[in-house]
Scaffold this motif. Structure first.
Motif, PDB file in Angstrom:
ATOM      1  N   LYS A   1     -13.303   0.922 -13.949  1.00 12.95           N
ATOM      2  CA  LYS A   1     -12.066   0.938 -13.902  1.00 12.95           C
ATOM      3  C   LYS A   1     -11.645   1.921 -15.382  1.00 12.95           C
ATOM      4  O   LYS A   1     -12.211   1.991 -16.207  1.00 12.95           O
ATOM      5  CB  LYS A   1     -11.747  -0.587 -14.358  1.00 12.95           C
ATOM      6  N   ARG A   2     -10.434   2.169 -15.277  1.00  8.74           N
ATOM      7  CA  ARG A   2     -10.166   3.051 -16.397  1.00  8.74           C
ATOM      8  C   ARG A   2      -9.116   2.519 -17.163  1.00  8.74           C
ATOM      9  O   ARG A   2      -8.093   2.750 -17.649  1.00  8.74           O
ATOM     10  CB  ARG A   2      -8.950   4.304 -15.736  1.00  8.74           C
ATOM     11  N   ASN A   3      -9.701   1.161 -17.873  1.00  3.26           N
ATOM     12  CA  ASN A   3      -8.918   0.481 -18.995  1.00  3.26           C
ATOM     13  C   ASN A   3      -9.448   0.994 -20.428  1.00  3.26           C
ATOM     14  O   ASN A   3     -10.622   1.288 -20.493  1.00  3.26           O
ATOM     15  CB  ASN A   3      -9.405  -1.052 -18.747  1.00  3.26           C
ATOM     16  N   PRO A   4      -8.403   1.081 -20.940  1.00  2.89           N
ATOM     17  CA  PRO A   4      -8.467   1.527 -22.501  1.00  2.89           C
ATOM     18  C   PRO A   4      -9.339   0.755 -23.289  1.00  2.89           C
ATOM     19  O   PRO A   4      -9.027  -0.506 -22.984  1.00  2.89           O
ATOM     20  CB  PRO A   4      -7.216   1.854 -23.016  1.00  2.89           C
ATOM     21  N   ASP A   5     -10.124   1.100 -24.440  1.00  2.16           N
ATOM     22  CA  ASP A   5     -10.804   0.299 -25.275  1.00  2.16           C
ATOM     23  C   ASP A   5      -9.533   0.100 -26.328  1.00  2.16           C
ATOM     24  O   ASP A   5     -10.030   1.323 -27.284  1.00  2.16           O
ATOM     25  CB  ASP A   5     -12.140   0.629 -25.420  1.00  2.16           C
ATOM     26  N   ASN A   6      -8.680  -0.784 -26.590  1.00  2.16           N
ATOM     27  CA  ASN A   6      -7.651  -0.610 -27.589  1.00  2.16           C
ATOM     28  C   ASN A   6      -8.203  -0.792 -29.183  1.00  2.16           C
ATOM     29  O   ASN A   6      -8.131  -0.135 -29.873  1.00  2.16           O
ATOM     30  CB  ASN A   6      -6.813  -1.603 -27.465  1.00  2.16           C
ATOM     31  N   HIS A   7      -9.395  -1.445 -29.364  1.00  3.58           N
ATOM     32  CA  HIS A   7     -10.077  -1.619 -30.397  1.00  3.58           C
ATOM     33  C   HIS A   7     -10.689  -0.049 -31.170  1.00  3.58           C
ATOM     34  O   HIS A   7     -10.447   0.332 -32.341  1.00  3.58           O
ATOM     35  CB  HIS A   7     -11.144  -2.531 -30.513  1.00  3.58           C
ATOM     36  N   THR A   8     -11.197   0.486 -30.258  1.00  2.00           N
ATOM     37  CA  THR A   8     -11.865   1.932 -30.499  1.00  2.00           C
ATOM     38  C   THR A   8     -10.539   2.993 -30.558  1.00  2.00           C
ATOM     39  O   THR A   8     -10.729   3.733 -31.798  1.00  2.00           O
ATOM     40  CB  THR A   8     -12.774   2.573 -29.292  1.00  2.00           C
ATOM     41  N   ILE A   9      -9.589   2.790 -29.658  1.00  2.00           N
ATOM     42  CA  ILE A   9      -8.665   3.735 -30.141  1.00  2.00           C
ATOM     43  C   ILE A   9      -7.779   3.683 -31.301  1.00  2.00           C
ATOM     44  O   ILE A   9      -7.519   4.418 -32.180  1.00  2.00           O
ATOM     45  CB  ILE A   9      -7.547   3.499 -28.581  1.00  2.00           C
ATOM     46  N   PHE A  10      -7.579   2.235 -31.472  1.00  7.07           N
ATOM     47  CA  PHE A  10      -6.858   2.028 -32.810  1.00  7.07           C
ATOM     48  C   PHE A  10      -7.792   2.255 -34.024  1.00  7.07           C
ATOM     49  O   PHE A  10      -7.359   2.980 -35.124  1.00  7.07           O
ATOM     50  CB  PHE A  10      -6.600   0.373 -32.944  1.00  7.07           C
ATOM     51  N   SER A  11      -9.025   2.268 -33.960  1.00  6.69           N
ATOM     52  CA  SER A  11     -10.069   2.690 -35.091  1.00  6.69           C
ATOM     53  C   SER A  11      -9.755   3.877 -35.215  1.00  6.69           C
ATOM     54  O   SER A  11      -9.908   4.525 -36.283  1.00  6.69           O
ATOM     55  CB  SER A  11     -11.271   2.271 -34.758  1.00  6.69           C
ATOM     56  N   TYR A  12      -9.714   4.880 -34.104  1.00 11.49           N
ATOM     57  CA  TYR A  12      -9.581   6.354 -34.269  1.00 11.49           C
ATOM     58  C   TYR A  12      -8.084   6.750 -34.918  1.00 11.49           C
ATOM     59  O   TYR A  12      -8.008   7.748 -35.756  1.00 11.49           O
ATOM     60  CB  TYR A  12      -9.627   6.708 -32.775  1.00 11.49           C
ATOM     61  N   ILE A  13      -7.127   6.052 -34.447  1.00 11.87           N
ATOM     62  CA  ILE A  13      -5.599   6.488 -34.970  1.00 11.87           C
ATOM     63  C   ILE A  13      -5.546   5.873 -36.219  1.00 11.87           C
ATOM     64  O   ILE A  13      -4.943   6.816 -37.207  1.00 11.87           O
ATOM     65  CB  ILE A  13      -4.694   5.654 -33.885  1.00 11.87           C
TER      66      ILE A  13
ATOM     67  N   PHE B   1     -12.764   4.026 -23.520  1.00 12.50           N
ATOM     68  CA  PHE B   1     -12.563   3.191 -22.301  1.00 12.50           C
ATOM     69  C   PHE B   1     -13.586   2.066 -22.351  1.00 12.50           C
ATOM     70  O   PHE B   1     -14.558   2.245 -22.801  1.00 12.50           O
ATOM     71  CB  PHE B   1     -13.138   4.164 -20.906  1.00 12.50           C
ATOM     72  N   LYS B   2     -12.867   0.867 -21.916  1.00 11.49           N
ATOM     73  CA  LYS B   2     -13.471  -0.404 -21.741  1.00 11.49           C
ATOM     74  C   LYS B   2     -15.043  -0.226 -20.840  1.00 11.49           C
ATOM     75  O   LYS B   2     -14.876   0.345 -19.716  1.00 11.49           O
ATOM     76  CB  LYS B   2     -12.800  -1.425 -21.384  1.00 11.49           C
ATOM     77  N   ASN B   3     -15.995  -0.799 -21.264  1.00  6.73           N
ATOM     78  CA  ASN B   3     -17.102  -0.715 -20.536  1.00  6.73           C
ATOM     79  C   ASN B   3     -17.971   0.581 -20.221  1.00  6.73           C
ATOM     80  O   ASN B   3     -18.785   0.576 -19.351  1.00  6.73           O
ATOM     81  CB  ASN B   3     -17.018  -1.507 -18.940  1.00  6.73           C
ATOM     82  N   ILE B   4     -17.517   1.609 -20.906  1.00  5.73           N
ATOM     83  CA  ILE B   4     -18.251   2.926 -20.793  1.00  5.73           C
ATOM     84  C   ILE B   4     -18.834   2.960 -22.197  1.00  5.73           C
ATOM     85  O   ILE B   4     -17.959   3.014 -23.180  1.00  5.73           O
ATOM     86  CB  ILE B   4     -17.276   4.011 -20.392  1.00  5.73           C
ATOM     87  N   PHE B   5     -19.906   3.168 -22.307  1.00  5.98           N
ATOM     88  CA  PHE B   5     -20.753   3.369 -23.627  1.00  5.98           C
ATOM     89  C   PHE B   5     -21.430   4.609 -23.697  1.00  5.98           C
ATOM     90  O   PHE B   5     -21.577   5.344 -22.720  1.00  5.98           O
ATOM     91  CB  PHE B   5     -21.648   2.114 -23.922  1.00  5.98           C
ATOM     92  N   LYS B   6     -21.840   5.083 -25.088  1.00  4.61           N
ATOM     93  CA  LYS B   6     -22.655   6.263 -25.187  1.00  4.61           C
ATOM     94  C   LYS B   6     -24.043   5.647 -25.680  1.00  4.61           C
ATOM     95  O   LYS B   6     -24.034   4.872 -26.504  1.00  4.61           O
ATOM     96  CB  LYS B   6     -21.807   7.448 -25.931  1.00  4.61           C
ATOM     97  N   LEU B   7     -25.053   6.208 -25.257  1.00  7.98           N
ATOM     98  CA  LEU B   7     -26.480   5.962 -25.977  1.00  7.98           C
ATOM     99  C   LEU B   7     -26.446   6.817 -27.185  1.00  7.98           C
ATOM    100  O   LEU B   7     -25.957   7.964 -27.358  1.00  7.98           O
ATOM    101  CB  LEU B   7     -27.590   6.453 -25.176  1.00  7.98           C
ATOM    102  N   GLU B   8     -26.708   6.006 -28.195  1.00  6.86           N
ATOM    103  CA  GLU B   8     -26.519   6.596 -29.654  1.00  6.86           C
ATOM    104  C   GLU B   8     -27.545   7.569 -30.041  1.00  6.86           C
ATOM    105  O   GLU B   8     -28.722   7.521 -29.203  1.00  6.86           O
ATOM    106  CB  GLU B   8     -26.598   5.627 -30.563  1.00  6.86           C
ATOM    107  N   PRO B   9     -27.674   8.538 -30.679  1.00  8.36           N
ATOM    108  CA  PRO B   9     -28.666   9.429 -30.973  1.00  8.36           C
ATOM    109  C   PRO B   9     -29.885   8.731 -31.567  1.00  8.36           C
ATOM    110  O   PRO B   9     -29.858   7.716 -32.056  1.00  8.36           O
ATOM    111  CB  PRO B   9     -28.053  10.370 -32.442  1.00  8.36           C
TER     112      PRO B   9
END
Length: 141
Positions: A51-63, A76-84
């Motif tokens: 789903k294309r739902n925004p992750d508001n917490h991450t977006i707020f943290s960026y802004i 995006f909610k439920n889309i993550f990145k594997l950390e280095p």
């Protein structure tokens, strides 16, 4: 520079990893039934499972703070990145993350001679750039 996934069909185990400094991206989506991964988020968004739902917490943290790449979350909610410097193991619907490398810091990095330290850094940096300029095709910068 690498990111990869290997699946063992005998043990039904998936192993993935990302390079130490996170040069190559590794994004994933997992909902206990399906695991998707890609080097770009837009490929994951093509799946009907995502789903294309925004992750508001991450977006707020960026802004608010200008923070980006400070966690495994994306916009995006439920889309993550594997950390280095991490690997991921998926087996029996359970995900485990393992940090396989960390930059050591301690007495061995104390600077006794600034000129020698600067020369060593310059040589290592030039060598790193030279290695990454190798290519089968023309390189643009």
């Amino acid at each position: 520079m690498w990111a990869f996934v290997v699946y063992d069909s005998n043990t039904k185990e998936m192993f993935g990893a990302r390079d130490r400094f996170g040069i190559k991206p590794f994004y994933y989506y997992y909902n206990s039934k399906i695991f998707l991964f890609s080097s770009e988020i837009k490929q994951l968004l093509l799946s009907p499972h995502v789903k294309r739902n925004p992750d508001n917490h991450t977006i707020f943290s960026y802004i608010y703070d200008g923070k980006i790449d400070h966690s495994n979350q994306t916009f995006f909610k439920n889309i993550f990145k594997l950390e280095p410097s991490h690997s991921i193991i998926l087996k029996d619907n359970k995900i485990n993350f393992i940090r396989y490398w960390d930059l050591p810091y301690g007495e061995e990095f104390s600077i006794t001679n600034e000129k020698i330290a600067c020369e060593n850094f310059s040589n290592l940096f030039a060598d790193a750039v030279r290695l990454r300029m190798r290519s089968d095709v023309p390189v643009g910068s």
